[in-house]
Design a protein around this motif. Sequence first.
Motif, PDB file in Angstrom:
ATOM      1  N   GLY A  89     -51.613  -5.283   3.771  1.00 50.22           N
ATOM      2  CA  GLY A  89     -51.645  -5.818   5.523  1.00 50.22           C
ATOM      3  C   GLY A  89     -52.462  -5.144   5.826  1.00 50.22           C
ATOM      4  O   GLY A  89     -52.425  -5.171   6.592  1.00 50.22           O
ATOM      5  N   SER A 114     -50.251  -9.628  -1.403  1.00 56.99           N
ATOM      6  CA  SER A 114     -49.481  -7.939  -2.151  1.00 56.99           C
ATOM      7  C   SER A 114     -49.339  -8.588  -3.651  1.00 56.99           C
ATOM      8  O   SER A 114     -49.127  -7.114  -4.245  1.00 56.99           O
ATOM      9  CB  SER A 114     -48.802  -7.584  -1.394  1.00 56.99           C
ATOM     10  OG  SER A 114     -49.712  -7.294   0.223  1.00 56.99           O
ATOM     11  N   ASP A 116     -50.876  -2.854  -0.987  1.00 58.91           N
ATOM     12  CA  ASP A 116     -50.449  -3.234   0.287  1.00 58.91           C
ATOM     13  C   ASP A 116     -51.640  -3.695   1.023  1.00 58.91           C
ATOM     14  O   ASP A 116     -53.079  -3.474   1.289  1.00 58.91           O
ATOM     15  CB  ASP A 116     -50.466  -2.032   0.720  1.00 58.91           C
ATOM     16  CG  ASP A 116     -49.995  -2.337   2.556  1.00 58.91           C
ATOM     17  OD1 ASP A 116     -49.724  -3.722   2.703  1.00 58.91           O
ATOM     18  OD2 ASP A 116     -49.456  -1.636   3.347  1.00 58.91           O
ATOM     19  N   GLN A 169     -46.654 -14.350   5.930  1.00 70.14           N
ATOM     20  CA  GLN A 169     -46.265 -14.903   4.753  1.00 70.14           C
ATOM     21  C   GLN A 169     -46.985 -14.857   3.203  1.00 70.14           C
ATOM     22  O   GLN A 169     -47.532 -14.725   2.516  1.00 70.14           O
ATOM     23  CB  GLN A 169     -45.529 -16.501   4.815  1.00 70.14           C
ATOM     24  CG  GLN A 169     -44.545 -15.844   5.523  1.00 70.14           C
ATOM     25  CD  GLN A 169     -44.422 -15.874   7.034  1.00 70.14           C
ATOM     26  OE1 GLN A 169     -45.395 -16.211   7.386  1.00 70.14           O
ATOM     27  NE2 GLN A 169     -43.170 -15.981   7.497  1.00 70.14           N
ATOM     28  N   ALA A 218     -47.787 -10.693   2.607  1.00 72.33           N
ATOM     29  CA  ALA A 218     -46.675 -10.918   1.704  1.00 72.33           C
ATOM     30  C   ALA A 218     -47.934 -11.463   0.198  1.00 72.33           C
ATOM     31  O   ALA A 218     -47.360 -10.498  -0.758  1.00 72.33           O
ATOM     32  CB  ALA A 218     -45.484 -11.643   2.126  1.00 72.33           C
TER      33      ALA A 218
END
Length: 89
Positions: free
Chosen positions: A47, A38, A45, A32, A35
Amino acid sequence: MNAPWKTGISLALTMAISYTICALLYALWPAQGIAFLSALFHGLDFGRLQAAQDYGAATFVGPLLVLSLWGAVVGTLFAWLSDKIHGRP
């Protein structure tokens, strides 16, 4: 009138508390957190930047010290400059 170093310490403590809360939230909910980061940066991104290793005490303490020291220096400088601009000794 406060001594400039008091403002520096206040900023350092504020940064340390904020960083601790952020790190705790990330440690509890990393997916989370990535996310949210981002979304905060318009869909970049983050991630891909996630470390393969777990987040632990060693990776927490270093940035905490750096941010706290930086806050103390910047807050002290800010208060000193503010005093000079406003004509306070």
